[in-house]
Design an enzyme around this catalytic site. Structure first.
Site, short mmCIF file in Angstrom:
data_model
loop_
_atom_site.label_atom_id
_atom_site.label_comp_id
_atom_site.label_asym_id
_atom_site.label_seq_id
_atom_site.Cartn_x
_atom_site.Cartn_y
_atom_site.Cartn_z
N HIS A 172 14.99 -33.70 -18.89
CA HIS A 172 14.51 -34.44 -17.72
C HIS A 172 13.07 -34.07 -17.37
CE1 HIS A 172 18.45 -36.10 -17.20
NE2 HIS A 172 18.99 -34.88 -17.20
N ARG A 178 2.60 0.74 -5.67
CA ARG A 178 2.65 -0.05 -4.43
C ARG A 178 1.37 -0.85 -4.19
NH1 ARG A 178 6.70 1.90 -1.03
NH2 ARG A 178 5.66 0.98 0.76
N ASN A 198 -0.20 1.29 6.25
CA ASN A 198 0.50 0.35 5.38
C ASN A 198 1.22 -0.63 6.29
OD1 ASN A 198 2.10 -0.95 3.45
ND2 ASN A 198 3.66 0.64 3.51
N GLY A 199 0.90 -1.91 6.17
CA GLY A 199 1.53 -2.90 7.03
C GLY A 199 0.51 -3.92 7.48
N LYS A 258 4.71 -3.44 -6.53
CA LYS A 258 6.15 -3.24 -6.71
C LYS A 258 6.92 -3.62 -5.46
CE LYS A 258 9.54 -1.20 -9.06
NZ LYS A 258 9.92 -2.35 -9.90
N LYS A 285 9.31 -12.24 -16.22
CA LYS A 285 8.78 -11.01 -16.85
C LYS A 285 7.51 -11.31 -17.63
CE LYS A 285 10.27 -8.59 -15.11
NZ LYS A 285 11.21 -8.65 -14.07
N CYS A 301 0.84 -1.19 0.00
CA CYS A 301 0.00 0.00 0.00
C CYS A 301 0.88 1.25 0.00
CB CYS A 301 -0.91 0.12 1.21
SG CYS A 301 -1.84 -1.36 1.56
N GLU A 342 4.56 -12.13 -15.28
CA GLU A 342 4.11 -10.96 -14.52
C GLU A 342 3.19 -10.05 -15.32
OE1 GLU A 342 7.47 -9.59 -11.33
OE2 GLU A 342 8.01 -9.38 -13.42
N TRP A 345 -3.17 -2.46 -1.49
CA TRP A 345 -2.95 -3.81 -2.01
C TRP A 345 -3.45 -4.72 -0.90
CZ3 TRP A 345 0.09 -8.16 -0.78
CH2 TRP A 345 0.24 -9.10 -1.82
N GLU A 383 14.56 -15.11 -15.35
CA GLU A 383 14.09 -13.72 -15.33
C GLU A 383 13.20 -13.44 -16.55
OE1 GLU A 383 13.78 -11.50 -13.29
OE2 GLU A 383 13.62 -9.63 -14.40
C1 G6P Z 1 7.78 -7.82 -5.88
C2 G6P Z 1 7.89 -7.17 -7.24
C3 G6P Z 1 9.04 -7.79 -8.03
C4 G6P Z 1 10.34 -7.68 -7.22
C5 G6P Z 1 10.18 -8.32 -5.84
C6 G6P Z 1 11.38 -8.02 -4.95
O1 G6P Z 1 7.34 -9.13 -6.02
O2 G6P Z 1 6.67 -7.32 -7.95
O3 G6P Z 1 9.19 -7.09 -9.25
O4 G6P Z 1 11.36 -8.31 -7.91
O5 G6P Z 1 9.04 -7.78 -5.18
O6 G6P Z 1 11.43 -6.64 -4.73
P1 G6P Z 1 12.70 -5.86 -4.21
O7 G6P Z 1 12.24 -4.45 -4.06
O8 G6P Z 1 13.08 -6.47 -2.90
O9 G6P Z 1 13.76 -6.02 -5.23
#
Ligand code: G6P
Length: 613
Positions: free
Chosen positions: A509, A27, A99-100, A608, A490, A2, A493, A73, A486
């Site tokens: 395998h 956020r 937030n928390g 994020k 991507k 949040c 996501e 969120w 990665e």
């Molecule tokens: C969330 C984001 C990802 C990110 C991860 C770790 O899941 O959606 O994009 O890689 O957190 O975030 P950080 O800020 O610790 O790199």
């Protein structure tokens, strides 16, 4: 998770709060709300994004020079307008944004229910605001004291802002475990937010609250600061080093695309002043005092989540290859719950773009208690992880707003390369010519990234061809295996296509069973590394009619003859290939997601910065 924003001063609060929420929407964006304090509190909230809140409040009374606002969120309770913040106390005299997570909210709720309190929402936050009201009533305390006393009964994480009609000239803010920054305006006003993005256009003078700080903000008065244990503190303000342009899209359709294209600069910024091919040096001021300690380490443990965890996996190859120090890479969320063996001979490196990820933060807290040296590789300056670690190296990639991480990843890999080079140099585990050519090549990487970005047109064509696929496989070997992971992340996501990253040789395998003419397979097949092996893997795929999209070294003809599509990247040192090979995969995901009509910068269910467990 949040984002929270608050304002107190002489200006109209509403536009400042809405703009602030928009800056923090990365956020969380499943509901939003705002409360403005006049004689009474006007509260508006809706399900959905901040734009929906704006439509909802059109033609409503949003006047006032004091206000709090929130973009959510969901953790407790589904994302609807009732569970959206701000939350009122029962009398509607107090409103809160949070937030928390309040972990002991059920027992507090039970206690308040027995006293006759009624609850409108399913949230832990409403429990906190009711508790504040209860403390206030029972002891006839000021708002500040009531919040302070209530917070002493709370277990969990919070960044909060509270207003009350009983004291209509104050905002009380506090934090523990979730970030909160107070901007000190030049007109006796205060701007509060989860990070500096909503603040920077008004003031550069900020105070980052520490855990258990509580502050009272009143226009034209000094920031009044205490700990929740009632100790008076002096707020040590800092000067923000953030440029407002970095927070805008700058002509790109999405933040993600802008951030992909920023990588020549962000990689350069992450090396700036730290590397010189001319002098043959790598210098990292942030960890200089700890170099001996790191060299003596029995092992290095990297903890991270998501994309940062993938950077850690690249780091493992780099550190083991260049500095010959054993490395383990751990998910923060797993590490913290499995009683890991850590001693004071271990060095733990936390990698985090935001510096706020709760699982990573908890992992380093655990490692700290067990005596390890903690280093941070964070992007956000002054973030919780940056402050909880003994030392560290900032990535300096600039603000990353798109939820899917791009430039932060390449900056993390760059910084990990610098650390590995430095340690290898000190340990004499790198031969001088190798050391020199890696430094030289690293300096040239931003130019080569620029070249990779020119493949975008071709990548768009590939995206158009495969946008309706239901599954994707990504394969890489050695240091490019994390790149495959990665690439798959991507795609998942932002386009919601199922994708898996695999070490290319492991394919036989299991995943090979999935391959048919409907399965696109992205293979990182550059000349550097196990090229012949990868070529055999591609043959295995083609024998099963899979469609191969290969990322190859410039001028490659062998793979080009076998693959359905080839994306050429410039030649470089094997250890630096991830910095180039990742870029086409970012672009491929981006264009597929756009073609599928997905909200690239705010993918569903994601946020994020995950500041909850
Ligand atoms: C969330 C984001 C990802 C990110 C991860 C770790 O899941 O959606 O994009 O890689 O957190 O975030 P950080 O800020 O610790 O790199």
């Amino acid at each position: 998770m949040c984002g929270i924003v608050a304002y107190i001063g002489h200006k109209e609060a509403y536009p400042i709060l809405i703009k602030g929420l928009q800056r923090l929407e990365y956020r969380g964006y499943d509901s939003a709300g705002v409360a403005l304090l006049n004689e009474k509190i006007n509260l508006f909230k809706t399900k959905g994004k901040v734009s929906e809140l704006v439509s909802h409040t059109a033609h409503k009374d949003t006047q006032g020079t004091i206000g709090i606002a929130h973009t959510r969120w969901a953790t407790h309770g589904e994302p609807n307008s009732t569970n959206a913040h701000p939350h009122f106390s029962e009398s509607e005299n107090i409103a809160i944004i949070h937030n928390g997570i309040i972990e002991n909210y059920e027992s507090i709720r039970e206690f308040l229910l027995q006293k006759g309190y009624k609850f409108r929402s399913e949230t832990d936050t409403e429990v906190l605001v009711q508790l504040i009201e209860d403390v206030k009533k029972e002891g006839n305390y000021s708002l500040f004291e009531s919040v302070r006393i209530a917070l002493n009964q709370v277990v969990g994480a919070y960044a909060i802002a509270v207003i009350s009609t009983d004291e209509p000239d104050k905002v009380v803010v506090a934090r523990k475990g979730s970030p909160l920054v107070v901007g000190i305006g030049s007109e006796g006003d205060f701007y509060v937010a989860s990070d500096a993005a909503p603040i920077v256009e008004y003031t550069k003078s900020v105070y980052y609250l520490d855990d258990e700080d509580i502050a009272c903000l009143k226009a034209n008065e000094k920031l009044h600061l205490k700990t929740i244990k009632n100790e008076v503190k002096d707020p040590l303000t800092e000067e923000l080093d953030l440029n407002i342009d970095a927070l805008e899209k700058g002509g790109f359709e999405h933040f993600m695309l802008k951030e992909i294209h920023e990588q020549p600069d962000s990689i350069l910024d992450s090396m700036r002043g730290r590397i010189s091919a001319k002098d043959n040096t790598v210098k990292l001021g942030g960890v200089e005092d700890y170099e001996k300690h790191i060299l003596d380490a029995h092992r290095i443990i990297m903890v991270a989540c998501g994309t940062s965890w993938h950077a850690g996996l690249v780091g493992e190859y780099l550190f083991e290859e260049l500095a010959r120090i054993p490395v383990e890479v751990e998910y923060g969320s797993e590490f913290r719950y499995r009683n890991p063996i850590i001693t004071n001979d271990d060095v733990v490196i936390a990698i985090s773009q935001s510096g706020e990820t709760a699982d990573t933060l908890a992992a380093i807290d655990l490692a700290k208690r067990k005596g390890a040296l903690l280093l941070g590789i964070c992007n956000v300056v002054g973030s919780s992880i940056a402050r909880a670690t003994h030392a560290g190296v900032y990535t300096h990639a600039g603000p990353e707003i798109g939820v899917a991480s791009t430039k932060a990843f390449t900056a993390q890999v760059t910084v990990l390369t610098l650390i590995a080079l430095r340690l290898g140099f000190l340990k004499k585990t790198i031969e001088e010519p190798v050391y020199h050519s890696l430094i030289k090549e690293l300096e040239d990487i931003p130019n080569k990234v620029e070249e990779v970005l020119k493949t975008e047109k071709l990548i768009k064509e590939i995206a158009a061809k495969f946008k309706d696929a239901r599954n994707f496989l990504y394969l890489g070997r050695g240091i490019n295996f994390p790149v495959a992971l990665e690439g798959a992340l991507k795609l998942k996501e932002i386009s919601y296509i199922h994708a898996e990253g695999y070490p290319a040789a492991e394919m036989k395998h299991g995943p090979i069973a999935l391959i048919d003419e409907n399965m696109p397979i992205v293979v990182i097949a550059t000349k550097e590394g196990n090229y012949e092996k990868i070529v055999s893997n591609i043959q295995e795929i083609k024998a099963r009619k899979g469609a191969v999209i290969a990322v190859v070294s410039k001028g490659d003809t062998t793979v080009a003859a076998m693959a359905d599509y080839v994306i050429e990247i410039p030649k470089t040192e094997e250890l630096l290939v991830p910095l180039l090979a990742t870029i086409p995969l970012q672009l491929l995901s981006y264009h597929i997601a756009v073609m599928r009509g997905c909200n690239v910068d705010m993918p569903r269910n994601l946020a994020k910065s995950v500041t909850v467990e």
